[in-house]
Design a protein around this motif. Structure first.
Motif, PDB file in Angstrom:
ATOM      1  N   SER A  79       0.823  -1.209   0.000  1.00  0.00           N
ATOM      2  CA  SER A  79       0.000   0.000   0.000  1.00  0.00           C
ATOM      3  C   SER A  79       0.854   1.254   0.000  1.00  0.00           C
ATOM      4  O   SER A  79       0.407   2.304  -0.468  1.00  0.00           O
ATOM      5  CB  SER A  79      -0.933   0.005   1.215  1.00  0.00           C
ATOM      6  OG  SER A  79      -0.190  -0.035   2.413  1.00  0.00           O
ATOM      7  N   LYS A  80       2.091   1.144   0.503  1.00  0.00           N
ATOM      8  CA  LYS A  80       3.043   2.250   0.442  1.00  0.00           C
ATOM      9  C   LYS A  80       4.434   1.691   0.196  1.00  0.00           C
ATOM     10  O   LYS A  80       4.799   0.631   0.716  1.00  0.00           O
ATOM     11  CB  LYS A  80       3.032   3.069   1.737  1.00  0.00           C
ATOM     12  CG  LYS A  80       1.847   3.999   1.881  1.00  0.00           C
ATOM     13  CD  LYS A  80       2.006   4.920   3.080  1.00  0.00           C
ATOM     14  CE  LYS A  80       0.828   5.884   3.191  1.00  0.00           C
ATOM     15  NZ  LYS A  80       0.989   6.806   4.342  1.00  0.00           N
ATOM     16  N   PHE A  81       5.197   2.441  -0.605  1.00  0.00           N
ATOM     17  CA  PHE A  81       6.556   2.048  -0.924  1.00  0.00           C
ATOM     18  C   PHE A  81       7.368   3.327  -1.097  1.00  0.00           C
ATOM     19  O   PHE A  81       7.089   4.119  -1.992  1.00  0.00           O
ATOM     20  CB  PHE A  81       6.584   1.212  -2.204  1.00  0.00           C
ATOM     21  CG  PHE A  81       7.872   0.473  -2.437  1.00  0.00           C
ATOM     22  CD1 PHE A  81       8.412  -0.317  -1.447  1.00  0.00           C
ATOM     23  CD2 PHE A  81       8.541   0.571  -3.645  1.00  0.00           C
ATOM     24  CE1 PHE A  81       9.591  -1.016  -1.658  1.00  0.00           C
ATOM     25  CE2 PHE A  81       9.717  -0.119  -3.865  1.00  0.00           C
ATOM     26  CZ  PHE A  81      10.240  -0.919  -2.869  1.00  0.00           C
ATOM     27  N   PRO A  82       8.348   3.599  -0.222  1.00  0.00           N
ATOM     28  CA  PRO A  82       9.067   4.874  -0.262  1.00  0.00           C
ATOM     29  C   PRO A  82       9.763   5.098  -1.595  1.00  0.00           C
ATOM     30  O   PRO A  82      10.406   4.200  -2.140  1.00  0.00           O
ATOM     31  CB  PRO A  82      10.081   4.746   0.885  1.00  0.00           C
ATOM     32  CG  PRO A  82      10.185   3.279   1.155  1.00  0.00           C
ATOM     33  CD  PRO A  82       8.864   2.690   0.823  1.00  0.00           C
ATOM     34  N   GLY A  83       9.612   6.310  -2.124  1.00  0.00           N
ATOM     35  CA  GLY A  83      10.225   6.663  -3.399  1.00  0.00           C
ATOM     36  C   GLY A  83       9.347   6.415  -4.600  1.00  0.00           C
ATOM     37  O   GLY A  83       9.671   6.857  -5.705  1.00  0.00           O
ATOM     38  N   PHE A  84       8.201   5.734  -4.390  1.00  0.00           N
ATOM     39  CA  PHE A  84       7.278   5.427  -5.483  1.00  0.00           C
ATOM     40  C   PHE A  84       5.860   5.737  -5.022  1.00  0.00           C
ATOM     41  O   PHE A  84       5.570   5.791  -3.828  1.00  0.00           O
ATOM     42  CB  PHE A  84       7.374   3.957  -5.907  1.00  0.00           C
ATOM     43  CG  PHE A  84       8.703   3.574  -6.484  1.00  0.00           C
ATOM     44  CD1 PHE A  84       8.963   3.754  -7.828  1.00  0.00           C
ATOM     45  CD2 PHE A  84       9.696   3.033  -5.679  1.00  0.00           C
ATOM     46  CE1 PHE A  84      10.184   3.405  -8.367  1.00  0.00           C
ATOM     47  CE2 PHE A  84      10.916   2.678  -6.206  1.00  0.00           C
ATOM     48  CZ  PHE A  84      11.165   2.876  -7.551  1.00  0.00           C
ATOM     49  N   PHE A  85       4.983   5.926  -6.015  1.00  0.00           N
ATOM     50  CA  PHE A  85       3.575   6.167  -5.688  1.00  0.00           C
ATOM     51  C   PHE A  85       2.832   4.835  -5.706  1.00  0.00           C
ATOM     52  O   PHE A  85       2.376   4.377  -6.738  1.00  0.00           O
ATOM     53  CB  PHE A  85       2.937   7.150  -6.678  1.00  0.00           C
ATOM     54  CG  PHE A  85       1.539   7.530  -6.295  1.00  0.00           C
ATOM     55  CD1 PHE A  85       1.318   8.455  -5.292  1.00  0.00           C
ATOM     56  CD2 PHE A  85       0.453   6.960  -6.924  1.00  0.00           C
ATOM     57  CE1 PHE A  85       0.024   8.811  -4.923  1.00  0.00           C
ATOM     58  CE2 PHE A  85      -0.842   7.300  -6.564  1.00  0.00           C
ATOM     59  CZ  PHE A  85      -1.051   8.234  -5.560  1.00  0.00           C
ATOM     60  N   PHE A  86       2.735   4.211  -4.535  1.00  0.00           N
ATOM     61  CA  PHE A  86       1.953   2.997  -4.334  1.00  0.00           C
ATOM     62  C   PHE A  86       0.733   3.363  -3.500  1.00  0.00           C
ATOM     63  O   PHE A  86       0.806   4.227  -2.626  1.00  0.00           O
ATOM     64  CB  PHE A  86       2.769   1.928  -3.611  1.00  0.00           C
ATOM     65  CG  PHE A  86       3.633   1.088  -4.523  1.00  0.00           C
ATOM     66  CD1 PHE A  86       3.669  -0.288  -4.389  1.00  0.00           C
ATOM     67  CD2 PHE A  86       4.405   1.668  -5.503  1.00  0.00           C
ATOM     68  CE1 PHE A  86       4.466  -1.074  -5.213  1.00  0.00           C
ATOM     69  CE2 PHE A  86       5.206   0.913  -6.336  1.00  0.00           C
ATOM     70  CZ  PHE A  86       5.233  -0.465  -6.193  1.00  0.00           C
TER      71      PHE A  86
END
Length: 420
Positions: A364-371
């Motif tokens: 649901s979240k991934f640092p550096g990317f839009f997840f």
């Protein structure tokens, strides 16, 4: 009793039909209480908003209505607190008067006079207190909102940047990729000196690599279940093995991970990026083996591996995708996926290179990317693979287009595909 003439009105023994009587009956005596009615209507309205309208807004992805409901509830809470403060206002006045006279004991003789004045100006004092309370509530909650927005901006920047410091090359500029060798040499020195804790590189997306001036092509990538319906466009990025040891791990939120013996990151979380560099649980694929002669070339939709490049993709792709693709594409870590890369004509992607994909994790979240876990992410989906697999996908696509491959090599030389 009232009559038309004075004589009839004064006659105690005279009764007429035109007599009129008035009787006062309170609502409480009839079983109706205005206070209870208002409280009941308020509670029913709040319950209806919270248990019917709010879930309806979430099911239909109407976020504007969903947040509007909570704003209404918040405003009602503020209004209720203001009303409670008005009820307590007379008692607070008495308490302040008692404290003031306790300190200024010489003025205790004025106690009755002050009490009388407060009682006489109670109406105007109530209006003043009401304006003061509403203004104070606005200042407090507006200050809280400003603080919340400030923290939200900081969190959003940290999540999109992924780390304390980030350098990237904008696609389409004159230079294709960063000078990775020089940057690595410089950063290695900084790590030895203790100025930098660690660093990592992220590639350009596969679409940017295949669509820049050097590639001279228009290509796109799709993903979906093995049945190839439904599908959605996706941007594929490559990351290095140590990615999760460098970025902010508090923005790394996995929703579902494959059953896999994951390594741990420096923060103790499961390292799903490291699983991209492992072949554990991956099916071997030999597309040249066809004893029953069932596989045939069918235009641009079915492809046999080119025997000129047997070293490329003898196994599945390993990929990380957003949680929001679960329902729109019917994907999860137990479902095999397919990916394809091909030319894009009038927003239609013709699959020249088709791959079987294994989903290592849905985040649901991934640092550096839009997840995101919202289904709207399918319109701008992002996927993450290993650097090796991204480079293999790029080379395989370009080698099948000899003119593009030669021009690409002449332009890039030996540069890596690193973006930041």
């Amino acid at each position: 009793a009232l009559s038309r003439t004075l004589r009839d009105a004064l006659d105690l023994y005279h009764h007429v039909i035109s007599e009129l009587s008035v009787k006062m009956i309170k609502l409480e005596e009839m079983g109706l209480s205005l206070t209870q009615t208002i409280i009941a209507i308020t509670l029913i309205s709040c319950g209806f908003l919270a248990f019917y309208v709010a879930p309806f807004a979430m099911i239909n992805d109407n976020l504007q209505l969903f947040f509007a409901i909570f704003q209404i509830i918040l405003m009602c809470m503020i209004l209720g607190m203001v009303i409670l403060s008005q009820i307590a206002s007379p008692y607070l006045q008495k308490m302040y008067l008692w404290i003031m006279l306790l300190v200024g004991f010489k003025d205790r003789k004025l106690h009755n006079i002050v009490r009388t004045n407060l009682k006489g100006h109670q109406g105007r004092n109530s209006k003043t207190a009401l304006m003061f309370t509403i203004s104070l509530a606005f200042i407090v909650f507006s200050g809280t909102t400003i603080s919340l927005i400030g923290n939200l901006i900081i969190s959003s920047v940290q999540m999109m940047m992924g780390s304390d410091f980030r350098v990237w090359q904008v696609p389409g500029s004159d230079m294709y990729g960063l000078r990775e060798d020089q940057l690595r040499a410089y950063l290695d020195i900084q790590v030895l000196n203790g100025h930098v804790e660690d660093y990592t590189f992220i590639s350009w997306s596969l679409n940017d690599i295949l669509n820049n001036d050097a590639a001279l092509s228009s290509a796109a990538t799709k993903i979906g279940p093995l049945c190839r319906s439904p599908t959605a466009g996706i941007d594929i990025y490559g990351v290095e093995n140590n990615y999760l040891d460098v970025v902010y791990n508090k923005y790394y939120i996995p929703e579902e991970l494959e059953e896999f013996d994951f390594d741990k990151t420096s923060s103790g979380k499961k390292d799903v990026v490291g699983a991209l560099y492992s072949d554990e649980g991956v099916d071997s694929i030999d597309s040249t083996f066809d004893p029953s002669k069932l596989i045939q070339q069918q235009g641009s939709y079915t492809r046999i591996k080119n025997e000129s490049y047997p070293e490329i993709y003898s196994k599945e792709l390993k990929i990380i995708i957003p949680e929001g693709l679960r329902k729109p594409l019917s994907l999860d870590t137990d479902t095999k996926a397919f990916m394809c890369v091909g030319p894009r004509v009038n927003w239609t992607v013709y699959c020249n290179n088709i791959y079987k994909a294994k989903i290592r994790g849905m985040l649901s979240k991934f640092p550096g990317f839009f997840f995101s876990s919202y289904q709207q992410v399918k319109f701008f989906a992002t996927g993450v693979v290993s650097m090796n697999q991204l480079q293999d996908m790029t080379q395989e696509y370009l080698k099948e287009h000899e003119k593009i491959w030669l021009e690409y090599n002449n332009t890039l030389g030996r540069q890596n595909y690193s973006n930041d």
